[in-house]
Design a protein around this motif. Structure first.
Motif, PDB file in Angstrom:
ATOM      1  N   ALA A  93       0.818  -1.215   0.000  1.00 31.02           N
ATOM      2  CA  ALA A  93       0.000   0.000   0.000  1.00 31.02           C
ATOM      3  C   ALA A  93       0.854   1.269   0.000  1.00 31.02           C
ATOM      4  CB  ALA A  93      -0.918   0.000   1.218  1.00 31.02           C
ATOM      5  N   GLY A  94       2.159   1.112   0.139  1.00 36.43           N
ATOM      6  CA  GLY A  94       3.044   2.272   0.170  1.00 36.43           C
ATOM      7  C   GLY A  94       2.942   3.067   1.464  1.00 36.43           C
ATOM      8  N   ASP A  95       2.512   2.406   2.535  1.00 37.84           N
ATOM      9  CA  ASP A  95       2.296   3.081   3.820  1.00 37.84           C
ATOM     10  C   ASP A  95       3.449   2.750   4.760  1.00 37.84           C
ATOM     11  OD1 ASP A  95       1.419   4.053   6.286  1.00 37.84           O
ATOM     12  OD2 ASP A  95      -0.691   3.551   5.871  1.00 37.84           O
ATOM     13  N   ALA A  96       4.438   3.623   4.835  1.00 35.80           N
ATOM     14  CA  ALA A  96       5.629   3.367   5.649  1.00 35.80           C
ATOM     15  C   ALA A  96       5.290   3.301   7.133  1.00 35.80           C
ATOM     16  CB  ALA A  96       6.686   4.437   5.388  1.00 35.80           C
ATOM     17  N   ASP A  97       4.375   4.169   7.584  1.00 35.75           N
ATOM     18  CA  ASP A  97       4.012   4.156   9.006  1.00 35.75           C
ATOM     19  C   ASP A  97       3.333   2.840   9.380  1.00 35.75           C
ATOM     20  OD1 ASP A  97       5.043   6.688   9.390  1.00 35.75           O
ATOM     21  OD2 ASP A  97       3.113   7.708   9.183  1.00 35.75           O
ATOM     22  N   ALA A  98       2.459   2.357   8.528  1.00 31.53           N
ATOM     23  CA  ALA A  98       1.770   1.093   8.812  1.00 31.53           C
ATOM     24  C   ALA A  98       2.739  -0.074   8.762  1.00 31.53           C
ATOM     25  CB  ALA A  98       0.632   0.876   7.813  1.00 31.53           C
ATOM     26  N   ALA A  99       3.693  -0.049   7.832  1.00 35.18           N
ATOM     27  CA  ALA A  99       4.687  -1.116   7.757  1.00 35.18           C
ATOM     28  C   ALA A  99       5.561  -1.129   9.002  1.00 35.18           C
ATOM     29  CB  ALA A  99       5.555  -0.940   6.509  1.00 35.18           C
ATOM     30  N   ASP A 100       5.964   0.054   9.440  1.00 36.27           N
ATOM     31  CA  ASP A 100       6.751   0.197  10.669  1.00 36.27           C
ATOM     32  C   ASP A 100       5.975  -0.384  11.848  1.00 36.27           C
ATOM     33  OD1 ASP A 100       7.507   1.532  13.228  1.00 36.27           O
ATOM     34  OD2 ASP A 100       8.905   2.691  12.000  1.00 36.27           O
ATOM     35  N   ALA A 101       4.724   0.013  11.990  1.00 35.93           N
ATOM     36  CA  ALA A 101       3.908  -0.448  13.121  1.00 35.93           C
ATOM     37  C   ALA A 101       3.671  -1.951  13.053  1.00 35.93           C
ATOM     38  CB  ALA A 101       2.570   0.295  13.135  1.00 35.93           C
ATOM     39  N   ALA A 102       3.453  -2.478  11.853  1.00 35.04           N
ATOM     40  CA  ALA A 102       3.211  -3.923  11.711  1.00 35.04           C
ATOM     41  C   ALA A 102       4.453  -4.718  12.082  1.00 35.04           C
ATOM     42  CB  ALA A 102       2.781  -4.232  10.277  1.00 35.04           C
ATOM     43  N   MET A 103       5.615  -4.225  11.693  1.00 37.90           N
ATOM     44  CA  MET A 103       6.851  -4.913  12.058  1.00 37.90           C
ATOM     45  C   MET A 103       7.054  -4.882  13.569  1.00 37.90           C
ATOM     46  SD  MET A 103       9.502  -6.684  11.373  1.00 37.90           S
ATOM     47  CE  MET A 103       9.796  -6.639   9.593  1.00 37.90           C
ATOM     48  N   ARG A 104       6.797  -3.754  14.189  1.00 47.06           N
ATOM     49  CA  ARG A 104       6.973  -3.658  15.642  1.00 47.06           C
ATOM     50  C   ARG A 104       6.012  -4.597  16.370  1.00 47.06           C
ATOM     51  NH1 ARG A 104      10.355   0.553  17.022  1.00 47.06           N
ATOM     52  NH2 ARG A 104      10.750   2.063  15.338  1.00 47.06           N
ATOM     53  N   ARG A 105       4.762  -4.662  15.931  1.00 42.40           N
ATOM     54  CA  ARG A 105       3.815  -5.603  16.546  1.00 42.40           C
ATOM     55  C   ARG A 105       4.304  -7.036  16.388  1.00 42.40           C
ATOM     56  NH1 ARG A 105      -0.110  -2.147  14.280  1.00 42.40           N
ATOM     57  NH2 ARG A 105      -0.306  -3.507  12.453  1.00 42.40           N
ATOM     58  N   HIS A 106       4.807  -7.338  15.214  1.00 45.45           N
ATOM     59  CA  HIS A 106       5.302  -8.695  14.944  1.00 45.45           C
ATOM     60  C   HIS A 106       6.439  -9.064  15.887  1.00 45.45           C
ATOM     61  CE1 HIS A 106       6.863 -12.185  12.961  1.00 45.45           C
ATOM     62  NE2 HIS A 106       7.921 -11.558  12.472  1.00 45.45           N
ATOM     63  N   LEU A 107       7.414  -8.209  16.018  1.00 44.53           N
ATOM     64  CA  LEU A 107       8.584  -8.538  16.827  1.00 44.53           C
ATOM     65  C   LEU A 107       8.286  -8.482  18.327  1.00 44.53           C
ATOM     66  CD1 LEU A 107      11.400  -6.807  14.744  1.00 44.53           C
ATOM     67  CD2 LEU A 107      10.721  -9.212  14.770  1.00 44.53           C
ATOM     68  N   ARG A 108       7.293  -7.706  18.712  1.00 43.71           N
ATOM     69  CA  ARG A 108       6.917  -7.665  20.128  1.00 43.71           C
ATOM     70  C   ARG A 108       6.123  -8.897  20.552  1.00 43.71           C
ATOM     71  NH1 ARG A 108       5.379  -1.155  20.391  1.00 43.71           N
ATOM     72  NH2 ARG A 108       7.544  -0.455  20.058  1.00 43.71           N
ATOM     73  N   GLN A 109       5.702  -9.708  19.591  1.00 41.16           N
ATOM     74  CA  GLN A 109       5.066 -10.981  19.918  1.00 41.16           C
ATOM     75  C   GLN A 109       6.001 -11.839  20.765  1.00 41.16           C
ATOM     76  OE1 GLN A 109       1.863 -11.890  18.961  1.00 41.16           O
ATOM     77  NE2 GLN A 109       2.121 -13.700  20.270  1.00 41.16           N
ATOM     78  N   PHE A 110       7.296 -11.690  20.528  1.00 48.11           N
ATOM     79  CA  PHE A 110       8.290 -12.442  21.296  1.00 48.11           C
ATOM     80  C   PHE A 110       8.123 -12.185  22.792  1.00 48.11           C
ATOM     81  CE2 PHE A 110      12.433 -12.659  23.397  1.00 48.11           C
ATOM     82  CZ  PHE A 110      12.880 -13.911  23.028  1.00 48.11           C
ATOM     83  N   ASN A 111       7.903 -10.928  23.176  1.00 47.35           N
ATOM     84  CA  ASN A 111       7.759 -10.598  24.598  1.00 47.35           C
ATOM     85  C   ASN A 111       6.508 -11.228  25.197  1.00 47.35           C
ATOM     86  OD1 ASN A 111       9.529  -8.589  23.304  1.00 47.35           O
ATOM     87  ND2 ASN A 111       9.591  -7.655  25.330  1.00 47.35           N
TER      88      ASN A 111
END
Length: 235
Positions: free
Chosen positions: A194-212
């Motif tokens: 979608a070309g949405d850098a903010d959404a991509a950033d947020a999605a990556m952070r949610r993904h990696l915080r799954q570890f916690n």
């Protein structure tokens, strides 16, 4: 040579790095369990090599925090450092959130198609219940993101940094169905497309915080596999 153990190529100077690589992979993937005692003689026999390259591999793995060499007692697979795993996750989040922003800026139909193909393969494997294979696809997806961002060497640096983190991730893959991770990967790719850098950033952070979220359950399930469990209390 034990059945199922790949042969070591015996070219001059190549034996010790190969032994190191094989042992490192087995430790990270959990085939050699935290606390397990290793014998130079036994490992040398398994790989059909002399003890010297095994000793060199042990020293290198100890420096990396994967083995503990106890004088007069033996060599043991180190327990997983909770603090080191959490620190690595934090650093990885900062790096990979920037990576996906770069992917958005560089996106092409070819990049999107490649990332969609990664998701499709993950979905196929997720349905079969083969965690080791899923982990390989997970790692390949993150390498593809680094490649698409124009920074492929990032994967090499993160691999060295994430050794304790990855040990936990392999345990998590055996304990939890991968559906959540596949959905999170899909959300990252959707935001990139979608070309949405903010959404991509947020999605990556949610993904990696799954570890916690997963880590306390893994520690509870395998308490003897971890050191500095008190680090969880700071989360």
């Amino acid at each position: 040579m034990m059945p199922g153990i790949p042969m070591i190529q015996t070219a001059e100077g190549a034996v010790s790095p190969q032994v190191y690589g094989r042992l490192r992979e087995r430790i990270v993937r959990g085939a050699l369990a935290p606390g397990q005692r290793l014998s130079e003689t036994e490992v040398a026999a398994i790989y059909d090599v002399s003890r010297q390259p095994v000793r060199e591999a042990f020293i290198r793995l100890a420096a990396e925090g994967l083995l503990e060499i106890r004088p007069q007692r033996g060599t043991f697979v180190r327990k997983i450092s909770v603090a080191a795993a959490l620190t690595s996750r934090l650093i990885r989040e900062a790096v990979e959130a920037d990576l996906v922003r770069a992917v958005v800026a560089r996106r092409t139909p070819e990049i999107e198609a490649e990332l969609r193909d990664h998701i499709a393969r993950q979905q196929d494997i997720a349905a079969t219940g083969r965690p080791a294979e899923f982990m390989m696809l997970d790692e390949a997806f993150h390498r593809a993101l680094a490649q698409a961002a124009g920074a492929p060497d990032v994967s090499t640096y993160l691999e060295a940094l994430n050794v304790q983190l990855n040990r936990v991730r392999h345990m998590t893959a055996r304990e939890f169905a991968p559906d959540i991770l596949v959905a999170q990967h899909s959300a990252i790719v959707d935001a990139i497309a979608a070309g949405d850098a903010d959404a991509a950033d947020a999605a990556m952070r949610r993904h990696l915080r799954q570890f916690n979220q997963d880590l306390p359950t893994i520690v509870q399930s395998y308490p003897d596999s971890f050191d500095d469990i008190e680090a969880l209390k700071t989360e």
